[in-house]
Structures are given as C-alpha cells and as structure tokens.
Design an enzyme around this catalytic site. Structure first.
Site, short mmCIF file in Angstrom:
data_model
loop_
_atom_site.label_atom_id
_atom_site.label_comp_id
_atom_site.label_asym_id
_atom_site.label_seq_id
_atom_site.Cartn_x
_atom_site.Cartn_y
_atom_site.Cartn_z
N HIS A 86 0.80 -1.23 0.00
CA HIS A 86 0.00 0.00 0.00
C HIS A 86 0.83 1.27 0.00
O HIS A 86 0.25 2.36 0.08
CB HIS A 86 -0.92 0.03 1.23
CG HIS A 86 -2.16 -0.79 1.09
ND1 HIS A 86 -3.32 -0.33 0.48
CD2 HIS A 86 -2.44 -2.05 1.48
CE1 HIS A 86 -4.24 -1.26 0.51
NE2 HIS A 86 -3.74 -2.32 1.11
N LYS A 132 -9.25 13.93 4.78
CA LYS A 132 -8.37 12.76 4.81
C LYS A 132 -7.38 12.95 5.96
O LYS A 132 -7.33 14.01 6.58
CB LYS A 132 -7.64 12.56 3.49
CG LYS A 132 -6.86 13.78 3.01
CD LYS A 132 -6.25 13.53 1.64
CE LYS A 132 -7.32 13.52 0.56
NZ LYS A 132 -7.17 12.42 -0.39
N ARG A 133 -6.61 11.92 6.23
CA ARG A 133 -5.59 11.98 7.28
C ARG A 133 -4.69 13.19 7.04
O ARG A 133 -4.30 13.49 5.92
CB ARG A 133 -4.79 10.68 7.21
CG ARG A 133 -3.76 10.47 8.27
CD ARG A 133 -3.37 8.99 8.30
NE ARG A 133 -3.11 8.47 6.97
CZ ARG A 133 -1.90 8.40 6.42
NH1 ARG A 133 -0.85 8.84 7.08
NH2 ARG A 133 -1.74 7.88 5.22
N LYS A 170 -0.07 14.64 2.01
CA LYS A 170 -1.45 14.88 1.57
C LYS A 170 -1.65 16.35 1.17
O LYS A 170 -2.60 16.69 0.49
CB LYS A 170 -2.43 14.52 2.68
CG LYS A 170 -2.36 13.08 3.17
CD LYS A 170 -2.98 12.11 2.20
CE LYS A 170 -3.11 10.71 2.81
NZ LYS A 170 -3.64 9.72 1.86
N THR A 216 -8.63 6.52 -2.32
CA THR A 216 -9.98 6.10 -2.72
C THR A 216 -11.04 7.13 -2.39
O THR A 216 -12.18 6.98 -2.82
CB THR A 216 -10.36 4.77 -2.03
OG1 THR A 216 -10.10 4.87 -0.62
CG2 THR A 216 -9.56 3.61 -2.60
N LYS A 229 -15.24 8.16 -3.94
CA LYS A 229 -16.44 8.49 -3.18
C LYS A 229 -17.01 9.84 -3.65
O LYS A 229 -18.23 9.99 -3.80
CB LYS A 229 -16.12 8.53 -1.68
CG LYS A 229 -15.57 7.23 -1.14
CD LYS A 229 -14.96 7.43 0.25
CE LYS A 229 -14.16 6.20 0.67
NZ LYS A 229 -13.40 6.44 1.92
#
Length: 681
Positions: A361, A552-553, A558, A660, A664
């Site tokens: 991952h 998100k985290r 990010k 992902t 969504k």
C-alpha cells in the site's frame, strides 16, 4: 445464488417487526418500551435485525461447510467499519419495513442512527478498503472472511481547542455492540516465549518466562446486498488464561491479583498505539503477531474439519495480507506445517507460498515495516529460526541467479544488517507469497521499477496491479439516497451491484430534465449537510457557495498545507482588490493528525487560525469561508461527500499509492482537482 441457499428464501421479517422490537426492550432491559431511551431503542432495532439475518447467516456457514469451496481470508490490522445499522438495513432490503415500524413506534429514524458509535478500527483508506472488500465479497457471494482485532478503543476522538488538535479516547464499546457474537468455543491459544507485566503504565516483557494469551473471537455479520450471502468479520480480543490470582488477592495484593489479565487485555486495548516510543512499537509488533497467530490457527482449524491432506490447503484457502502488518502469518503457517503437521520443509514452503498473496500500500520506505531481531528472540524465537532458514535458502537462489553481486544480496535479504539487525517484513511477504500487487497502475509500476525492482527482476510473474476501490452501496446508495434514486429511476437497479452500468448515464448528459433533477439532488444533499452542521457545531454555511472539500488523514504528503496556502492567496487578492471577480467558496477540511506528528498538528492549527482570520474580515468573509470539522469519521464523510462540489486530491506526486476518497466524491457528482497520481489517473 447457490441452489442450497435458494431454498431458504429471501431474508424477511416474519410476523410483526414491532413485536421483535418490543420483545428486546422488555426482555433485554426489563423496561416499558414507551420509556426506553434512544440508545436502548437503537440496540433493540439492531438486535431485531440480527434476529432476522441470523438464519441466513447460519445457512451461509452451513452451506460453505457442506460444499467446502475455496475461501478467501482477508487479514488486516484495520477495518474502518463506521456505523452498521443503515448499511445493514439497506443490504437486507428492509428499508421499507424498518421505516414503517419506526413510524408506527413514533421513533425518529435519523435520531436512532446517531445512537450508534462509529467503529473506528482504522485510521484511513487502508481500513476502509478492508471494510468495503469484505462487504463486496458477500455481495458477490464469494465465500470469504475478514480477520482483524477488536480494539476496545478505536482511533482517538479529536476535538479542537484554541485551534489545536486534542485527543481523547474513543471507547466505542462502552455500551454493548448489538451486532457482535462472541464465539467462546473457538478461542485460540497464542504462545509467547516471555511474559508481560505493567511497569510505568506500559507493558514490559519478562524474558525467559513463557506465557499464553487467549484470542477470543467476536463475529460480526457482513451482509451482501440482497442478503443472499452473509459472511463473517472475525475480530480477536486478547485475554489471559487465568484472569484472577486468588492467592495474591488473599494475601492483600489486590492489584497484583489482576495484573496478568490487565497486561493481556492491553494488547487489544487501543488501535495503533503511539509508535514514537519503543514501548509503543513493541506493543504494535505484539498486536500484529497476535492477529496472525489467532487468524492462521483459526482458518487452519476450519480447513481440517473437511480436509486431511495438508497439500490441499492452497486449493481451499487464499490468504490476502493487507499491507505488511499481517506478514508474520507467513512464519506462523510455517510453524504449524513444520512443527504440528511434521511436513518436510519443501512441502511446507510450497504450501505457504501458494496460499498467501500480498498487497503493498505504500511507496514510502519509512512505512515498510522492519522489526528488530531482538524482539523476535524475546517473544517468538521459533519464528525467527524459520525466517532465518527462509532467508538462507532464498539468498542461495539470489546468488545462483546473480553471481558476483553481493550488493543485490544485501538489498534483497530478509534481514537488514546494521547497528540493530531487523527483519524486513515486506521482503518476507514477497518471498513467502505467490502474488504481490500494487493498488493503482502507477503505484504498481513504481513498485516494479523502483521500490521492489530487485524482486520484480527475479519474480516478474508474481507482480500485478489491483486498483483499490470502494463500494457504491455504502458511498452512494446509503450516503446519498436522492441521487441514488435518480440513478435507479434512469437506469434500473443493476448499478447497485455492478457499477459499470453507471456509464449508461452518459447519454442523459444532454437531457435537460435529468440535469435539473441531478442539480436538485445535489442541492438537497447540501441542505441536509447544512442542517446537520448547524445542529452539531452551530456553524452556518451558504449552500450557494462552492463546497470545496479536502477530507483525509493530516499528513505533509497529503498537502493540506498547500490547499491552505491557496486560500491565503485568495484572501490576499480580496484584500488588495475587494472587487476581484472570485466565486464564493466554502472550504472544508477534516482529518486527524497522529498524536506524535507535530507538524501535522501545526497544519491543523494553521487552518483554524486561517478560518478565524477570514471570518473576522468583513470583505473576505463575504466571499470565503473555511471550516475544519473535528473528529472526522466514516459517518461525517457520508454527510459531507454528497454535499461537496469540489474534491481536493492534491497529494505530492509519487506518494499517493492509490487514494480512494476521490472515488467516493466522483460517484456523488463532485469534480476532482487532483495530482496525476494513484487512482486519480
């Protein structure tokens, strides 16, 4: 559906659903149903639904035992389940009956849903992927089972104080979980070469004193859409064989009498302890071994019910490792095959390799787990012996294939040499399995050409790509009923199981009436979210603004900071020229920073300060608004994603293995602003 399952018909309410509900309130709580609290009502509804699905769940198991198909076992340290009630009602096709019964009982359905805590047994996409996978296997009627840990405390609860993140424990099991069933007949013994005691508030090992942990399985139903198949998610809880020392208690050592139990139960107390300390890393290592030992021994027990030939194991079981966390399962199976089954090495190794598959991952080298050899020696020395032998034989193959290349041998070794010798878990997973996959095309390519290039060069046939995904049932059908109903009206309901059918919407892009209905569904989602936001936070936002979301985290790669700096640029433009032509936007951020991740927490502080600065400026606040939603969860995502106009997917290129959340947002109609990376491509 297999004919052996068809004979039992569809899952349905037999008799009056209200009777089930009343029975649980009366006999579980001994209270008048009219006097029940909302939490008691939620539990009664959930247990009523479990009564309804129990027969199908049992029939699924019995059919799988009788037909003895190959089963998929998904091992994951994370299952970010979220809430189960609404999803289970939808997959049982029981929406109409449950809503009608709720109305007759004068129960507010949405208030009832809010009584269920999020099962936060994960911290991001890896855990949500696992939850989506097991649901999809059930929907596709694949005999499958998920294995994880029953953390008493999930991912921490986040609150914001003076702009800073603060963490509180998430005791999601404070009240009984109506979905789980404890299986005391399937308890697994896990042997360790040391014992543990509590010292300074942390687990401390006692070398040379072997001990046994007990893995207690708790099963949750995983309902496929239409409930033709109900698979199982089995979560393990740790305890000690003797939870109370009567002699210690009798002699006045009241704390010492329960120390062994407290030490054992601490193993599954919390999701991912803070690994910035050695004690936290040791506990995480122990958690990973506990998951692997319990799960592998459990699935082997199930295999032996119908099979006596060990060579049939790869034909009856496929074990998928969700990242490196469950890699010790490779060594655990070898222990069973060598020491318990007494198989020769070559037979045991062939069975192991053909049974396991590994999903990678991450491209971040620091995220590829490496555990100190010293911990293996302390806790599981037999596993270390086997890993050494695997490595010896493997490196002999490397030397034979690439003679005169010692640097390659050092790079590919399962053991990292240095001041502290470590076991490279990703290398063990690759060597011990027949398949290694990345989670998006570009990620899989980078695995082959950079991160794992030596292994790809040696085993090209083992590498493949399997792009991650999410289930449209959870993220569209349940999360956004108006849009889901519009799609069903246009296409029928086949898209609920086969999302490829959604492509048939393309011709409707030119249909003015469909576009108007689509806009109305999107507007309704915004208004629903706004009502929830006001009720929960008191914050008011304008539905006529663009909802621009990055949820998100919180992590440097990010790039929430980049997004925030873009907002600063917009703010400065307004200050320089208040008449600047700029669309009105509301920026939403949500996500948690790891407790020890100082810079990520500083980014949260910066975002909250930016929000306050804009809100205090009379010109800027008319065009811009920034909202940080605390305590991000699956349930919050289900509310915000359908309301969002823009999806920010701007991670540093080459760092997002898949991602992902973009899927969504896309299936709910948002436009993606994204880096060309991972699954966004």
């Amino acid at each position: 559906m297999h004919p052996d399952l068809a004979e039992y018909g569809d899952v349905q309410f037999h008799g009056d659903p209200n009777a089930l509900y009343d029975r649980h309130l009366v006999f579980d709580y001994a209270i008048d149903p009219d006097l029940a609290t909302n939490r008691e009502r939620y539990e009664a509804v959930a247990r009523s639904l479990r009564d309804v699905l129990a027969l199908r769940w049992l029939r699924t198991k019995k059919t799988h035992y009788r037909l003895d198909p190959k089963r998929a076992y998904y091992l994951s340290m994370e299952f970010l389940i979220g809430r189960s009630l609404a999803n289970n009602v939808t997959n049982l096709l029981a929406d109409r009956e449950v809503r009608r019964a709720s109305s007759e009982k004068n129960v507010d359905w949405f208030e009832l849903l809010d009584q269920e805590p999020d099962a936060g047994l994960g911290n991001g996409g890896l855990g949500r992927l696992a939850a989506c996978f097991v649901e999809s296997m059930a929907t596709l009627e694949i005999p499958g089972m998920g294995y994880g840990l029953r953390y008493e405390y999930g991912i921490f609860r986040q609150s914001i104080r003076d702009g800073w993140q603060t963490e509180r424990p998430d005791n999601w099991l404070r009240r009984p979980d109506p979905w789980e069933v404890v299986r005391l007949d399937n308890i697994v013994e896990v042997k360790l070469n040391c014992s543990f005691h509590i010292r300074g508030g942390a687990l401390a090992p006692i070398p040379g004193k072997p001990s046994i942990l007990l893995g207690v399985p708790f099963d949750r139903p995983v309902i496929g859409f239409g409930a033709k198949t109900i698979n199982t998610l089995r979560l393990w809880s740790a305890t000690a064989p003797d939870s109370f020392d009567f002699q210690d208690f009798s002699h006045g050592d009241f704390v010492g009498a329960v120390t062994e139990a407290v030490a054992a139960e601490s193993i599954t107390r919390v999701l991912y302890p803070d690994d910035s300390t050695i004690s936290g890393q040791e506990l995480r290592f122990l958690q990973e071994y506990f998951l692997c030992a319990c799960s592998v021994r459990d699935l082997v027990r199930r295999f032996r019910v119908t099979q006596s030939d060990w060579k049939q194991l790869p034909e009856k079981a496929a074990i998928q490792l969700n990242d490196t966390h469950p890699t010790l399962a490779v060594a655990e199976l070898m222990v069973i095959l060598l020491d318990d089954a007494k198989l020769p090495w070559d037979d045991a190794w062939s069975i192991t390799q053909r049974t396991f598959a590994y999903t990678n991952h991450t491209l971040l080298p620091e995220a590829l787990e490496k555990w100190p050899v010293e911990w293996f020696e302390l806790m599981i020395p037999r596993h270390l012996e086997i890993i050494y032998e695997i490595n010896r034989r493997f490196l002999d193959q490397v030397r034979g294939r690439y003679p005169g290349d010692p640097s390659r041998v050092a790079r590919m070794s399962l053991i990292e040499e240095g001041s502290e010798r470590k076991v490279r878990m990703a290398h063990l997973a690759i060597v011990g399995s027949h398949s290694t996959n990345g989670v998006a095309e570009i990620h899989s390519k980078l695995l082959r050409t950079h991160l794992l290039a030596d292994f790809w060069d040696m085993y090209p046939e083992r590498f493949s790509n399997k792009t991650n995904g999410v289930t449209q049932r959870r993220w569209l059908l349940v999360a956004n009923p108006p849009l889901a109903n519009l799609i069903t009206d246009a296409l029928g309901d086949k898209w609920i199981v086969g999302l490829d059918d959604i492509a048939n919407l393309k011709p409707l892009a030119g249909d003015a009436q469909f576009r108007a209905s689509f806009r109305k569904a999107r507007r309704d989602a915004k208004l629903r979210f706004i009502d929830w936001l006001v009720s929960q936070t008191g914050i008011r936002v304008d539905p006529d603004t663009i909802f621009d979301s990055q949820i998100k985290r919180i992590h440097e790669y990010k790039r929430q900071l980049l997004n925030a700096l873009h907002i600063v640029v917009l703010y400065n433009r307004l200050l320089q020229n208040p008449l600047t032509d700029m669309p009105r936007r509301t920026f939403f951020f949500a996500g948690k920073a790891a407790p020890a991740y100082r810079l990520a927490k500083l980014i949260i502080k910066f975002i909250n300060n930016l929000a306050a600065t804009i809100d205090a400026h009379p010109v800027a606040r008319e065009r811009l608004q920034v909202v940080f939603l605390p305590d991000y969860s699956v349930s919050i995502a289900e509310r915000l994603i359908p309301a969002s106009d823009i999806s920010e997917q701007i991670s540093t290129a080459g760092y997002e293995a898949s991602g992902t959340s973009n899927m969504k947002f896309m299936m709910n109609g948002a436009l993606t602003v994204g880096t060309r990376d991972g699954a966004t491509i």
